[in-house]
Design a protein around this motif. Structure first.
Motif, PDB file in Angstrom:
ATOM      1  N   THR A   1       0.839  -1.191   0.000  1.00 26.39           N
ATOM      2  CA  THR A   1       0.000   0.000   0.000  1.00 26.39           C
ATOM      3  C   THR A   1       0.868   1.232   0.000  1.00 26.39           C
ATOM      4  OG1 THR A   1      -0.063   0.065   2.409  1.00 26.39           O
ATOM      5  CG2 THR A   1      -1.838  -1.118   1.293  1.00 26.39           C
ATOM      6  N   SER A   2       0.284   2.353  -0.447  1.00 27.78           N
ATOM      7  CA  SER A   2       1.023   3.605  -0.415  1.00 27.78           C
ATOM      8  C   SER A   2       1.106   4.101   1.022  1.00 27.78           C
ATOM      9  CB  SER A   2       0.334   4.647  -1.301  1.00 27.78           C
ATOM     10  OG  SER A   2      -0.928   4.974  -0.788  1.00 27.78           O
ATOM     11  N   ASN A   3       1.931   5.114   1.248  1.00 27.07           N
ATOM     12  CA  ASN A   3       2.154   5.571   2.611  1.00 27.07           C
ATOM     13  C   ASN A   3       0.905   6.108   3.278  1.00 27.07           C
ATOM     14  OD1 ASN A   3       4.856   4.911   2.492  1.00 27.07           O
ATOM     15  ND2 ASN A   3       5.467   6.912   1.679  1.00 27.07           N
ATOM     16  N   ASP A   4      -0.003   6.725   2.510  1.00 25.15           N
ATOM     17  CA  ASP A   4      -1.196   7.281   3.137  1.00 25.15           C
ATOM     18  C   ASP A   4      -2.356   6.296   3.147  1.00 25.15           C
ATOM     19  OD1 ASP A   4      -2.091   7.246   0.535  1.00 25.15           O
ATOM     20  OD2 ASP A   4      -2.258   9.412   0.330  1.00 25.15           O
ATOM     21  N   LYS A   5      -2.121   5.084   2.766  1.00 25.47           N
ATOM     22  CA  LYS A   5      -3.094   3.998   2.850  1.00 25.47           C
ATOM     23  C   LYS A   5      -4.306   4.193   1.933  1.00 25.47           C
ATOM     24  CE  LYS A   5      -1.193   1.641   6.367  1.00 25.47           C
ATOM     25  NZ  LYS A   5      -0.051   2.435   6.751  1.00 25.47           N
ATOM     26  N   ASP A   6      -4.202   5.085   0.933  1.00 25.50           N
ATOM     27  CA  ASP A   6      -5.320   5.305   0.032  1.00 25.50           C
ATOM     28  C   ASP A   6      -5.228   4.440  -1.222  1.00 25.50           C
ATOM     29  OD1 ASP A   6      -5.513   8.836   0.758  1.00 25.50           O
ATOM     30  OD2 ASP A   6      -6.589   7.171   1.639  1.00 25.50           O
ATOM     31  N   PHE A   7      -4.126   3.743  -1.408  1.00 20.67           N
ATOM     32  CA  PHE A   7      -3.962   2.904  -2.586  1.00 20.67           C
ATOM     33  C   PHE A   7      -3.437   1.527  -2.197  1.00 20.67           C
ATOM     34  CE2 PHE A   7      -3.429   7.236  -4.268  1.00 20.67           C
ATOM     35  CZ  PHE A   7      -4.394   7.222  -5.261  1.00 20.67           C
ATOM     36  N   VAL A   8      -3.987   0.525  -2.885  1.00 18.01           N
ATOM     37  CA  VAL A   8      -3.415  -0.823  -2.833  1.00 18.01           C
ATOM     38  C   VAL A   8      -2.928  -1.115  -4.241  1.00 18.01           C
ATOM     39  CG1 VAL A   8      -3.920  -3.275  -2.562  1.00 18.01           C
ATOM     40  CG2 VAL A   8      -4.886  -1.628  -0.960  1.00 18.01           C
ATOM     41  N   PHE A   9      -1.694  -1.572  -4.380  1.00 19.64           N
ATOM     42  CA  PHE A   9      -1.179  -1.794  -5.732  1.00 19.64           C
ATOM     43  C   PHE A   9      -0.267  -3.008  -5.752  1.00 19.64           C
ATOM     44  CE2 PHE A   9       1.395   1.416  -3.591  1.00 19.64           C
ATOM     45  CZ  PHE A   9       2.695   0.975  -3.772  1.00 19.64           C
ATOM     46  N   GLY A  10      -0.015  -3.474  -6.993  1.00 16.79           N
ATOM     47  CA  GLY A  10       0.715  -4.727  -7.170  1.00 16.79           C
ATOM     48  C   GLY A  10      -0.275  -5.837  -7.470  1.00 16.79           C
ATOM     49  N   ARG A  11       0.132  -6.797  -8.287  1.00 18.12           N
ATOM     50  CA  ARG A  11      -0.811  -7.823  -8.740  1.00 18.12           C
ATOM     51  C   ARG A  11      -1.338  -8.685  -7.598  1.00 18.12           C
ATOM     52  NH1 ARG A  11       0.711  -9.652 -14.905  1.00 18.12           N
ATOM     53  NH2 ARG A  11       0.971  -7.514 -15.678  1.00 18.12           N
ATOM     54  N   HIS A  12      -0.429  -9.180  -6.777  1.00 20.68           N
ATOM     55  CA  HIS A  12      -0.866 -10.066  -5.700  1.00 20.68           C
ATOM     56  C   HIS A  12      -1.753  -9.328  -4.704  1.00 20.68           C
ATOM     57  CE1 HIS A  12      -0.776 -13.358  -2.830  1.00 20.68           C
ATOM     58  NE2 HIS A  12      -0.477 -12.465  -1.893  1.00 20.68           N
ATOM     59  N   ALA A  13      -1.269  -8.163  -4.233  1.00 19.09           N
ATOM     60  CA  ALA A  13      -2.023  -7.400  -3.242  1.00 19.09           C
ATOM     61  C   ALA A  13      -3.351  -6.908  -3.811  1.00 19.09           C
ATOM     62  CB  ALA A  13      -1.191  -6.215  -2.746  1.00 19.09           C
ATOM     63  N   GLY A  14      -3.323  -6.440  -5.076  1.00 23.73           N
ATOM     64  CA  GLY A  14      -4.536  -5.917  -5.692  1.00 23.73           C
ATOM     65  C   GLY A  14      -5.601  -6.976  -5.897  1.00 23.73           C
TER      66      GLY A  14
END
Length: 251
Positions: free
Chosen positions: A2-15
């Motif tokens: 996740t990004s530092n401000d927790k507003d995004f989840v990214f990456g294939r596995h995590a997403g």
């Protein structure tokens, strides 16, 4: 990841894992990079379809900007770090204790700073819950939380699929629906007692036409200056204090 401000989840596995395990309310947008492998794209579309989420394709440089250069692998989810309330459950709880609540419905407020400011005013004036749409509007993000100065923890926010249908359901439960309009009644005459909903329109377009048809009464803020409009959060604050005065008159 996740990004530092927790507003995004990214990456294939995590997403993909987030799409599989989390409720649709936690996911604001799904961004998929142009030209990713077909098998991977099909997985994303299938999972998004189950949750009735729209997938937005975008070039790699846009995804790079969203996650500040993080390794997104072609998939970025804009997510909410905060839990939303269940509207039906809230309404049932109000009925069980005989409460006549005041609800604030926001029709596509897009600026998170406006939403945060509105939350702050809502907490100050005793708003019982806020209703927002799932699409074309700001969700509960870290920017909203920061602007609200803590109010986000005290005012329940519910997200719904369709504001028009929600207003119809609220009317069936005995709620009166009030909206804003240049040709409405002077807000100083507004009686906000009883089971009441105030609808605030989008910053530029106001209340959508189909939603405006559901209003029982419209209200206006008289202006004597040269600029005939107010910031959405400022207008909301004025109306909320009229609500507070109406429901708690000086003795």
């Amino acid at each position: 990841m996740t990004s530092n401000d927790k507003d995004f989840v990214f990456g294939r596995h995590a997403g993909l894992d987030f799409l599989k395990t989390q409720s649709a309310d936690r996911i604001n947008k799904v961004f998929l990079q142009h030209g990713v492998q077909e098998d991977f794209a099909n997985q994303v579309y299938a999972l998004a379809k189950k949750k009735r989420l729209v997938v937005q394709t975008a070039p790699k440089n846009k995804l790079d900007r969203l996650v500040a250069g993080g390794n997104h692998q072609g998939l970025v989810l804009a997510v909410s770090s905060f839990e939303y309330a269940d509207l039906d459950q809230l309404l049932d709880e109000f009925d069980q204790v005989g409460k006549e609540p005041f609800l604030l419905m926001l029709d596509s407020i897009e600026d998170p700073h406006n939403l945060g400011s509105i939350l702050r005013s809502a907490d100050a004036t005793g708003v019982d819950a806020i209703i927002i749409p799932k699409r074309h509007a700001s969700g509960l993000t870290s920017v909203v939380a920061k602007t609200s100065t803590g109010a986000i923890d005290y005012v329940p926010v519910a997200r719904v699929n369709n504001l028009v249908q929600t207003t119809k359901n609220l009317k069936k439960r005995g709620y009166w629906i009030f909206g804003t309009d240049m040709k409405g009644t002077d807000y100083r005459q507004w009686n906000a007692n009883g089971k009441t909903v105030l609808v605030i329109g989008n910053e530029g377009k106001g209340i959508a036409p189909l939603l405006k048809k559901q209003m029982d009464q419209t209200l206006t803020l008289p202006m004597v200056g040269h600029v005939q409009s107010l910031n959405a959060s400022v207008a909301t604050g004025i109306l909320l204090y009229q609500m507070l005065n109406s429901r708690n008159p000086l003795k």
